[in-house]
Design a protein around this motif. Structure first.
Motif, PDB file in Angstrom:
ATOM      1  N   VAL A  33     118.724   5.267 -26.598  1.00 36.63           N
ATOM      2  CA  VAL A  33     119.061   4.353 -25.252  1.00 36.63           C
ATOM      3  C   VAL A  33     120.599   4.288 -25.098  1.00 36.63           C
ATOM      4  CG1 VAL A  33     118.774   2.490 -23.847  1.00 36.63           C
ATOM      5  CG2 VAL A  33     116.986   3.740 -24.991  1.00 36.63           C
ATOM      6  N   LEU A  34     121.467   4.498 -24.291  1.00 35.89           N
ATOM      7  CA  LEU A  34     122.869   4.375 -24.263  1.00 35.89           C
ATOM      8  C   LEU A  34     122.989   3.520 -22.973  1.00 35.89           C
ATOM      9  CD1 LEU A  34     123.896   8.270 -24.946  1.00 35.89           C
ATOM     10  CD2 LEU A  34     123.612   6.550 -26.619  1.00 35.89           C
ATOM     11  N   THR A  35     123.736   2.493 -23.169  1.00 31.50           N
ATOM     12  CA  THR A  35     124.072   1.570 -21.962  1.00 31.50           C
ATOM     13  C   THR A  35     125.384   1.769 -21.632  1.00 31.50           C
ATOM     14  OG1 THR A  35     124.199  -0.100 -23.845  1.00 31.50           O
ATOM     15  CG2 THR A  35     122.142  -0.086 -22.865  1.00 31.50           C
ATOM     16  N   SER A  36     125.683   1.715 -20.592  1.00 31.28           N
ATOM     17  CA  SER A  36     127.121   1.685 -20.007  1.00 31.28           C
ATOM     18  C   SER A  36     127.288   0.703 -18.976  1.00 31.28           C
ATOM     19  CB  SER A  36     127.330   3.103 -19.542  1.00 31.28           C
ATOM     20  OG  SER A  36     127.267   4.053 -20.297  1.00 31.28           O
ATOM     21  N   ALA A  37     128.326   0.507 -18.712  1.00 25.02           N
ATOM     22  CA  ALA A  37     128.267  -0.286 -17.281  1.00 25.02           C
ATOM     23  C   ALA A  37     127.582  -0.123 -16.179  1.00 25.02           C
ATOM     24  CB  ALA A  37     129.954  -0.734 -16.948  1.00 25.02           C
ATOM     25  N   GLY A  38     126.719  -0.561 -15.641  1.00 24.20           N
ATOM     26  CA  GLY A  38     126.235  -0.358 -14.337  1.00 24.20           C
ATOM     27  C   GLY A  38     124.925   0.578 -14.446  1.00 24.20           C
ATOM     28  N   PHE A  39     124.706   1.131 -15.782  1.00 26.96           N
ATOM     29  CA  PHE A  39     123.495   2.011 -15.926  1.00 26.96           C
ATOM     30  C   PHE A  39     123.167   2.336 -17.452  1.00 26.96           C
ATOM     31  CE2 PHE A  39     127.178   4.731 -16.391  1.00 26.96           C
ATOM     32  CZ  PHE A  39     126.863   5.891 -17.230  1.00 26.96           C
ATOM     33  N   ALA A  40     122.070   2.696 -17.593  1.00 26.90           N
ATOM     34  CA  ALA A  40     121.658   3.016 -19.011  1.00 26.90           C
ATOM     35  C   ALA A  40     121.032   4.629 -18.993  1.00 26.90           C
ATOM     36  CB  ALA A  40     120.793   2.202 -19.508  1.00 26.90           C
ATOM     37  N   VAL A  41     121.011   5.213 -19.920  1.00 31.84           N
ATOM     38  CA  VAL A  41     120.250   6.378 -20.007  1.00 31.84           C
ATOM     39  C   VAL A  41     119.545   6.725 -21.184  1.00 31.84           C
ATOM     40  CG1 VAL A  41     122.054   7.670 -18.819  1.00 31.84           C
ATOM     41  CG2 VAL A  41     122.029   7.760 -21.076  1.00 31.84           C
ATOM     42  N   GLY A  42     118.416   7.393 -21.484  1.00 30.94           N
ATOM     43  CA  GLY A  42     117.598   7.647 -22.363  1.00 30.94           C
ATOM     44  C   GLY A  42     117.851   9.200 -22.850  1.00 30.94           C
ATOM     45  N   TYR A  43     118.538   9.231 -23.905  1.00 32.87           N
ATOM     46  CA  TYR A  43     119.051  10.454 -24.071  1.00 32.87           C
ATOM     47  C   TYR A  43     118.324  11.316 -25.248  1.00 32.87           C
ATOM     48  CZ  TYR A  43     122.626  14.342 -25.104  1.00 32.87           C
ATOM     49  OH  TYR A  43     123.264  15.484 -25.135  1.00 32.87           O
ATOM     50  N   SER A  44     118.287  12.720 -24.813  1.00 35.65           N
ATOM     51  CA  SER A  44     117.388  13.596 -25.663  1.00 35.65           C
ATOM     52  C   SER A  44     118.304  14.418 -26.378  1.00 35.65           C
ATOM     53  CB  SER A  44     116.262  14.495 -24.995  1.00 35.65           C
ATOM     54  OG  SER A  44     115.756  15.404 -25.680  1.00 35.65           O
ATOM     55  N   GLU A  45     118.545  14.068 -27.780  1.00 40.59           N
ATOM     56  CA  GLU A  45     119.257  15.067 -28.749  1.00 40.59           C
ATOM     57  C   GLU A  45     118.594  16.478 -28.618  1.00 40.59           C
ATOM     58  OE1 GLU A  45     122.245  14.325 -29.693  1.00 40.59           O
ATOM     59  OE2 GLU A  45     122.153  12.269 -30.002  1.00 40.59           O
ATOM     60  N   TYR A  72     130.384  -1.090  -9.472  1.00 36.40           N
ATOM     61  CA  TYR A  72     130.696  -1.585 -10.611  1.00 36.40           C
ATOM     62  C   TYR A  72     132.043  -1.414 -11.137  1.00 36.40           C
ATOM     63  CZ  TYR A  72     125.661  -2.215 -11.011  1.00 36.40           C
ATOM     64  OH  TYR A  72     124.284  -2.438 -10.610  1.00 36.40           O
ATOM     65  N   GLY A  73     132.938  -0.347 -10.201  1.00 35.73           N
ATOM     66  CA  GLY A  73     134.203  -0.286 -10.536  1.00 35.73           C
ATOM     67  C   GLY A  73     134.596   0.980 -11.192  1.00 35.73           C
ATOM     68  N   ARG A  74     135.978   1.134 -11.456  1.00 32.19           N
ATOM     69  CA  ARG A  74     136.482   2.361 -11.875  1.00 32.19           C
ATOM     70  C   ARG A  74     136.178   2.606 -13.309  1.00 32.19           C
ATOM     71  NH1 ARG A  74     138.298   7.262 -11.695  1.00 32.19           N
ATOM     72  NH2 ARG A  74     140.560   7.860 -12.359  1.00 32.19           N
ATOM     73  N   ALA A  75     136.130   1.669 -14.335  1.00 33.96           N
ATOM     74  CA  ALA A  75     135.668   1.791 -15.922  1.00 33.96           C
ATOM     75  C   ALA A  75     134.297   2.316 -15.691  1.00 33.96           C
ATOM     76  CB  ALA A  75     135.978   0.639 -16.405  1.00 33.96           C
ATOM     77  N   LEU A 122     116.979  12.078 -20.601  1.00 29.53           N
ATOM     78  CA  LEU A 122     115.616  12.288 -19.905  1.00 29.53           C
ATOM     79  C   LEU A 122     115.080  11.196 -18.757  1.00 29.53           C
ATOM     80  CD1 LEU A 122     113.296  12.696 -22.926  1.00 29.53           C
ATOM     81  CD2 LEU A 122     114.441  14.237 -21.569  1.00 29.53           C
ATOM     82  N   TRP A 123     116.198  10.166 -18.829  1.00 31.76           N
ATOM     83  CA  TRP A 123     116.230   9.333 -17.800  1.00 31.76           C
ATOM     84  C   TRP A 123     117.350   8.640 -17.593  1.00 31.76           C
ATOM     85  CZ3 TRP A 123     117.074   4.545 -19.160  1.00 31.76           C
ATOM     86  CH2 TRP A 123     116.680   3.966 -20.672  1.00 31.76           C
ATOM     87  N   ALA A 124     117.824   8.131 -16.123  1.00 33.59           N
ATOM     88  CA  ALA A 124     118.790   6.996 -16.323  1.00 33.59           C
ATOM     89  C   ALA A 124     118.397   6.124 -15.326  1.00 33.59           C
ATOM     90  CB  ALA A 124     120.173   7.805 -15.724  1.00 33.59           C
ATOM     91  N   ALA A 125     118.966   4.885 -15.533  1.00 33.53           N
ATOM     92  CA  ALA A 125     118.380   3.620 -14.782  1.00 33.53           C
ATOM     93  C   ALA A 125     119.468   2.795 -14.220  1.00 33.53           C
ATOM     94  CB  ALA A 125     117.190   2.867 -15.548  1.00 33.53           C
ATOM     95  N   TYR A 126     119.431   2.468 -13.155  1.00 34.18           N
ATOM     96  CA  TYR A 126     120.577   1.913 -12.571  1.00 34.18           C
ATOM     97  C   TYR A 126     120.141   0.824 -11.140  1.00 34.18           C
ATOM     98  CZ  TYR A 126     120.896   5.745  -9.361  1.00 34.18           C
ATOM     99  OH  TYR A 126     120.536   6.690  -8.224  1.00 34.18           O
ATOM    100  N   ARG A 127     120.984  -0.197 -10.890  1.00 33.80           N
ATOM    101  CA  ARG A 127     120.712  -0.986  -9.780  1.00 33.80           C
ATOM    102  C   ARG A 127     121.856  -0.656  -8.686  1.00 33.80           C
ATOM    103  NH1 ARG A 127     121.808  -6.615  -8.056  1.00 33.80           N
ATOM    104  NH2 ARG A 127     123.241  -6.829  -9.744  1.00 33.80           N
ATOM    105  N   VAL A 128     121.193  -0.642  -7.504  1.00 32.84           N
ATOM    106  CA  VAL A 128     122.103  -0.330  -6.501  1.00 32.84           C
ATOM    107  C   VAL A 128     121.981  -1.565  -5.572  1.00 32.84           C
ATOM    108  CG1 VAL A 128     123.190   1.089  -4.489  1.00 32.84           C
ATOM    109  CG2 VAL A 128     122.060   2.067  -6.594  1.00 32.84           C
ATOM    110  N   PHE A 129     123.038  -2.362  -5.052  1.00 32.20           N
ATOM    111  CA  PHE A 129     122.835  -3.530  -4.382  1.00 32.20           C
ATOM    112  C   PHE A 129     123.976  -3.417  -3.040  1.00 32.20           C
ATOM    113  CE2 PHE A 129     125.687  -4.316  -7.843  1.00 32.20           C
ATOM    114  CZ  PHE A 129     126.864  -4.648  -7.382  1.00 32.20           C
TER     115      PHE A 129
END
Length: 199
Positions: free
Chosen positions: A9-21, A83-86, A27-34
């Protein structure tokens, strides 16, 4: 999302992914859109970057001349405008990317992403999204060793009056560019069955 498959599980600003090496894909990405009153966008980066948090260390060139696009799972536009430029730059890490055929990535998938970001987030104030690839039992890879999915899924969740509402899509790689989104509607159970992931 939970699965018996090993994921990082890799977390970033605004989203997270479940990464398969193993598959060299998320395998998934999760995020909120408002909803946002006046979305601000930034110039897209010209290249995708290695995610040094992964062992696979897939780089931009891994997809070059493969016939496949670098397809975002957490999308550039939705993350940028919320969530902006970064945060936008983080969507260009290769840990957020899967191989998508051009007609899927640039046409049908883009239409679905835009509908979520521009229409549904406004109509429902906010939605949660989980999205990713679907693989069958016949493994196919790019020359770089990145697994090629057979389809992609997207689950959109909304809460109203304490009740959860869900809509889900499975879209194959060989989709026709003008295909209506409604033709890809499925149940969440169908996505779980196809992916082996419990949502």
């Amino acid at each position: 999302p939970t699965t018996s498959q090993p994921v990082k599980v890799l977390t970033s600003a605004g989203f997270a992914v479940g990464y398969s090496e193993t598959r060299r894909n998320p395998l998934w990405a999760a995020y909120r859109v408002f909803a946002v009153a006046a979305p601000q966008t930034h110039k897209r980066p010209s290249r995708f970057k290695v995610d040094t948090r992964t062992t696979a260390r897939i780089n931009h060139a891994a997809y070059t001349r493969s016939g496949y696009d670098r397809g975002h799972m957490a999308p550039n536009y939705a993350i940028d405008t919320r969530y902006g430029r970064a945060a936008q730059r983080e969507t260009f890490r290769m840990s957020n990317i899967i191989p998508q055929r051009p007609k899927l990535n640039r046409q049908v998938w883009r239409r679905l992403e835009q509908k979520v970001a521009k229409r549904w987030s406004t109509a429902f104030e906010e939605v949660w999204v989980v999205t990713g690839p679907i693989f069958d039992n016949e493994r196919e890879t790019l020359p770089s060793g990145v697994d090629i999915p057979d389809a992609c899924y997207k689950i959109i969740a909304d809460e109203i009056n304490g009740q959860l509402r869900l809509i889900a899509f499975i879209i194959p790689q060989d989709v026709q560019s003008r295909a209506p989104l409604e033709s890809f509607l499925v149940s969440v159970d169908a996505v779980e069955s196809a992916t082996g992931i419990d949502f």
